[in-house]
Design a protein around this motif. Sequence first.
Motif, PDB file in Angstrom:
ATOM      1  N   GLY A 206       0.767  -1.180  -0.103  1.00  0.00           N
ATOM      2  CA  GLY A 206       0.056  -0.143  -0.115  1.00  0.00           C
ATOM      3  C   GLY A 206       0.820   1.338  -0.066  1.00  0.00           C
ATOM      4  O   GLY A 206       0.598   2.096  -0.646  1.00  0.00           O
ATOM      5  N   ARG A 207       1.937   1.383   0.645  1.00  0.00           N
ATOM      6  CA  ARG A 207       2.787   2.362   1.003  1.00  0.00           C
ATOM      7  C   ARG A 207       3.502   2.787  -0.440  1.00  0.00           C
ATOM      8  O   ARG A 207       3.732   3.794  -0.752  1.00  0.00           O
ATOM      9  CB  ARG A 207       3.674   2.019   1.863  1.00  0.00           C
ATOM     10  CG  ARG A 207       3.256   2.060   3.245  1.00  0.00           C
ATOM     11  CD  ARG A 207       3.487   3.450   3.990  1.00  0.00           C
ATOM     12  NE  ARG A 207       2.680   3.292   5.216  1.00  0.00           N
ATOM     13  CZ  ARG A 207       2.097   4.599   5.760  1.00  0.00           C
ATOM     14  NH1 ARG A 207       2.183   5.636   5.126  1.00  0.00           N
ATOM     15  NH2 ARG A 207       1.132   4.428   6.710  1.00  0.00           N
ATOM     16  N   VAL A 208       3.996   1.706  -1.215  1.00  0.00           N
ATOM     17  CA  VAL A 208       4.556   2.144  -2.462  1.00  0.00           C
ATOM     18  C   VAL A 208       3.331   2.170  -3.400  1.00  0.00           C
ATOM     19  O   VAL A 208       3.258   3.343  -4.214  1.00  0.00           O
ATOM     20  CB  VAL A 208       5.677   1.102  -2.777  1.00  0.00           C
ATOM     21  CG1 VAL A 208       6.262   1.425  -4.234  1.00  0.00           C
ATOM     22  CG2 VAL A 208       6.785   0.837  -1.659  1.00  0.00           C
ATOM     23  N   GLY A 210      -0.079   1.651  -3.747  1.00  0.00           N
ATOM     24  CA  GLY A 210      -1.173   2.255  -3.497  1.00  0.00           C
ATOM     25  C   GLY A 210      -1.026   3.952  -3.348  1.00  0.00           C
ATOM     26  O   GLY A 210      -1.777   4.629  -3.879  1.00  0.00           O
ATOM     27  N   GLU A 211       0.242   4.383  -2.494  1.00  0.00           N
ATOM     28  CA  GLU A 211       0.156   5.535  -2.552  1.00  0.00           C
ATOM     29  C   GLU A 211       0.613   6.227  -3.913  1.00  0.00           C
ATOM     30  O   GLU A 211       0.078   7.383  -4.198  1.00  0.00           O
ATOM     31  CB  GLU A 211       1.239   6.047  -1.594  1.00  0.00           C
ATOM     32  CG  GLU A 211       0.763   5.572  -0.100  1.00  0.00           C
ATOM     33  CD  GLU A 211       1.432   6.659   1.125  1.00  0.00           C
ATOM     34  OE1 GLU A 211       2.127   7.486   0.872  1.00  0.00           O
ATOM     35  OE2 GLU A 211       1.213   6.106   2.218  1.00  0.00           O
ATOM     36  N   ALA A 212       1.489   5.702  -4.534  1.00  0.00           N
ATOM     37  CA  ALA A 212       1.835   6.032  -5.905  1.00  0.00           C
ATOM     38  C   ALA A 212       0.620   6.265  -6.729  1.00  0.00           C
ATOM     39  O   ALA A 212       0.478   7.241  -7.764  1.00  0.00           O
ATOM     40  CB  ALA A 212       2.712   5.163  -6.624  1.00  0.00           C
ATOM     41  N   LEU A 249     -15.092   1.457   3.984  1.00  0.00           N
ATOM     42  CA  LEU A 249     -14.177   1.269   5.169  1.00  0.00           C
ATOM     43  C   LEU A 249     -14.830   0.198   6.168  1.00  0.00           C
ATOM     44  O   LEU A 249     -15.665  -0.562   5.661  1.00  0.00           O
ATOM     45  CB  LEU A 249     -13.943   2.843   5.515  1.00  0.00           C
ATOM     46  CG  LEU A 249     -13.387   3.683   4.845  1.00  0.00           C
ATOM     47  CD1 LEU A 249     -13.279   5.057   5.112  1.00  0.00           C
ATOM     48  CD2 LEU A 249     -12.037   3.326   3.908  1.00  0.00           C
ATOM     49  N   GLY A 250     -14.613   0.320   7.432  1.00  0.00           N
ATOM     50  CA  GLY A 250     -14.869  -0.549   8.258  1.00  0.00           C
ATOM     51  C   GLY A 250     -16.362  -0.334   8.791  1.00  0.00           C
ATOM     52  O   GLY A 250     -16.867   0.260   8.420  1.00  0.00           O
ATOM     53  N   GLY A 251     -16.627  -1.286   9.761  1.00  0.00           N
ATOM     54  CA  GLY A 251     -17.859  -1.194  10.434  1.00  0.00           C
ATOM     55  C   GLY A 251     -17.825  -2.088  11.805  1.00  0.00           C
ATOM     56  O   GLY A 251     -16.978  -2.437  11.890  1.00  0.00           O
TER      57      GLY A 251
HETATM   58  P1  NAD Z   1      -6.287  -2.294   4.435  1.00  0.00           P
HETATM   59  O1  NAD Z   1      -6.743  -0.772   4.639  1.00  0.00           O
HETATM   60  O2  NAD Z   1      -5.118  -2.803   5.111  1.00  0.00           O
HETATM   61  O3  NAD Z   1      -5.654  -2.586   3.025  1.00  0.00           O
HETATM   62  C1  NAD Z   1      -6.553  -2.380   1.722  1.00  0.00           C
HETATM   63  C2  NAD Z   1      -5.937  -1.962   0.459  1.00  0.00           C
HETATM   64  O4  NAD Z   1      -5.590  -0.787   0.802  1.00  0.00           O
HETATM   65  C3  NAD Z   1      -4.763  -2.928   0.471  1.00  0.00           C
HETATM   66  O5  NAD Z   1      -4.605  -3.105  -1.006  1.00  0.00           O
HETATM   67  C4  NAD Z   1      -3.306  -2.429   0.943  1.00  0.00           C
HETATM   68  O6  NAD Z   1      -2.246  -2.734   0.130  1.00  0.00           O
HETATM   69  C5  NAD Z   1      -3.866  -0.804   0.596  1.00  0.00           C
HETATM   70  N1  NAD Z   1      -3.195   0.070   1.416  1.00  0.00           N
HETATM   71  C6  NAD Z   1      -2.611   0.198   2.624  1.00  0.00           C
HETATM   72  N2  NAD Z   1      -2.215   1.345   2.982  1.00  0.00           N
HETATM   73  C7  NAD Z   1      -2.425   2.240   1.992  1.00  0.00           C
HETATM   74  C8  NAD Z   1      -2.086   3.358   1.887  1.00  0.00           C
HETATM   75  N3  NAD Z   1      -1.421   4.097   2.820  1.00  0.00           N
HETATM   76  N4  NAD Z   1      -2.208   4.028   0.469  1.00  0.00           N
HETATM   77  C9  NAD Z   1      -2.801   3.407  -0.361  1.00  0.00           C
HETATM   78  N5  NAD Z   1      -3.278   2.156  -0.341  1.00  0.00           N
HETATM   79  C10 NAD Z   1      -2.955   1.357   1.029  1.00  0.00           C
HETATM   80  O7  NAD Z   1      -7.474  -3.427   4.600  1.00  0.00           O
HETATM   81  P2  NAD Z   1      -7.461  -5.070   4.795  1.00  0.00           P
HETATM   82  O8  NAD Z   1      -6.894  -5.494   5.859  1.00  0.00           O
HETATM   83  O9  NAD Z   1      -6.926  -5.412   3.315  1.00  0.00           O
HETATM   84  O10 NAD Z   1      -9.161  -5.177   4.637  1.00  0.00           O
HETATM   85  C11 NAD Z   1      -9.854  -5.324   5.660  1.00  0.00           C
HETATM   86  C12 NAD Z   1     -10.330  -3.869   6.188  1.00  0.00           C
HETATM   87  O11 NAD Z   1     -11.193  -3.586   4.915  1.00  0.00           O
HETATM   88  C13 NAD Z   1     -11.214  -3.790   7.167  1.00  0.00           C
HETATM   89  O12 NAD Z   1     -11.365  -2.670   7.873  1.00  0.00           O
HETATM   90  C14 NAD Z   1     -12.926  -3.915   6.551  1.00  0.00           C
HETATM   91  O13 NAD Z   1     -13.715  -3.535   7.296  1.00  0.00           O
HETATM   92  C15 NAD Z   1     -12.483  -3.062   5.419  1.00  0.00           C
HETATM   93  N6  NAD Z   1     -13.626  -3.585   4.325  1.00  0.00           N
HETATM   94  C16 NAD Z   1     -14.486  -2.704   4.000  1.00  0.00           C
HETATM   95  C17 NAD Z   1     -15.386  -3.026   3.033  1.00  0.00           C
HETATM   96  C18 NAD Z   1     -16.432  -1.991   2.631  1.00  0.00           C
HETATM   97  O14 NAD Z   1     -17.254  -2.258   1.681  1.00  0.00           O
HETATM   98  N7  NAD Z   1     -16.851  -1.212   3.359  1.00  0.00           N
HETATM   99  C19 NAD Z   1     -15.251  -4.102   2.371  1.00  0.00           C
HETATM  100  C20 NAD Z   1     -14.206  -5.134   2.627  1.00  0.00           C
HETATM  101  C21 NAD Z   1     -13.304  -4.601   3.481  1.00  0.00           C
END
Ligand code: NAD
Length: 481
Positions: A206-208, A210-212, A249-251
């Motif tokens: 995500g850091r590399v 995702g952020e890019a 996001l989360g719930g």
């Molecule tokens: P995560 O936030 O760790 O990762 C999700 C994605 O984001 C991954 O691809 C990760 O590599 C990327 N990422 C992480 N940090 C980043 C950054 N700084 N910049 C850009 N990209 C970044 O989540 P997870 O552990 O993969 O999934 C679980 C979470 O997802 C739980 O909180 C869950 O509730 C949430 N979720 C939400 C829904 C929804 O529809 N609301 C659906 C599924 C999961």
Amino acid sequence: MRDPRNPGLYLGGRWSDRTDRLPVDDPATGERIGSVPAATGDDVDAAVGAARGAFDGWSAADPAERAAVLDRFADAMTARETELAHTVTAEMGAPRDFSLRVQVRLAVDVLRAQAALARTFPFEEAIPDGPPARVVREAAGVVAAITPWNYPLYQIAAKVGPALAAGCPVVLKPSGVAPLNAFLLAACADDAGLPPGLLSVVSGSGRVVGEALAAHPGVDMVSFTGSTGAGQHVMRTAAGTVKRVALELGGKSAAVALPDADLAAAVEATVASAFTNTGQTCTALTRLLVPAARYDEAVAAAVRAGGRYTVGDPAQPGDHLGPCASAAQRDTVVDYIRLGVKEGARVVVGGPETPDGLPAGLAGGHWVRPTVLAGAEAGMRVVREEIFGPVLCLLPYEDEEAALRLANDSDFGLSGAVWSQDPDRAAAFARRMRTGRVEINGGAFNLNAPTGGYKQSGLGRELGRWGLEEFCETKTLQGVR
Ligand code: NAD
């Protein structure tokens, strides 16, 4: 794709090998099953460049043509559905029957539903009042899709389907925990003859990566599903170029059994929601609110319902639960169960210990016991924070107003449920819940209806026409009808 367990990047319709690789493990055994490339900033540039190259043609194509391509894409997924299901099982631990039925077929259904929508969606409409004006909904541009691991393919489909239907090429960054299915999806795109650049897959952290993507000036919109913390980060990064941002996001969703509810049915359905996919479901109902006068009855029902769940080998058929998707996730869940006990809750099903009876070959897996905590109270962290594992908290309430306050007393607002013998009473209660979706008496999920979060559960909506609209810009043409 030469080796589905060790794919190259999929950039602009071509497979491209990389030597710098990230491991992919089977959470049921803890063993390595493959690897994916660690993409670089240059790879992100190449993927975005290919998407930009595809944008003009695809966004100008007739929506019916886009729908036909999406249908072919769905057909190609169906042709590989067993391989897709096995891959999801192997990398995130969902048992094989559930993988096929939910993880894969739901994703295919989303593509088909979005194809059908593309054929009927009002991409243009006349404004009936005032001087002549016409509203045109156009593709938002190049989309970066950043996705998690819990329903990995479905969450990708919930972005790729509507984005392609709206006319947007997609650069996908899948979760590092379960990335292999995304590359198989790219193989399906190849099989279906998707124009090059419409879908690229860049794996990495995500850091590399995702952020890019979130920062990239060539990306017009970032659609993110994941944790609230990472979503906040994405939003801040995207602010630099004022991108459109959609966040799922989360719930910490509440199920409320009103005083006249069929309590056994409410408890059974809520336990199922909390435990499905080993509790790794963003919309899971993880707080069950029951009338104080019926609390003991609810605990007994939860013990009966919860006791029926077993964990087991996800490679075997059956309706058992699999492991947590990673060691980190398992540790988090076990720590939360211990914390709940420290906070004063009582384990009535499960607990923090490793489950018994697993075959020796699964000893290295990331197992937890599906757990119900009774005696939970509003201020406890296990009641307030998303655990993302099979842990249900049971809370008593005194009257309906108190139940509503408790249900809404959350930083999140993704889902919810209400149970009552009187559906109108349940619906009236549901309207007062600050959340994006409410199941009334177990009402089923409909993938033509929107899903998404209030409060810190997100921004925007996925699925149905609302999901498609997220990927559109809106333009007014003055002077024409
Ligand atoms: P995560 O936030 O760790 O990762 C999700 C994605 O984001 C991954 O691809 C990760 O590599 C990327 N990422 C992480 N940090 C980043 C950054 N700084 N910049 C850009 N990209 C970044 O989540 P997870 O552990 O993969 O999934 C679980 C979470 O997802 C739980 O909180 C869950 O509730 C949430 N979720 C939400 C829904 C929804 O529809 N609301 C659906 C599924 C999961």
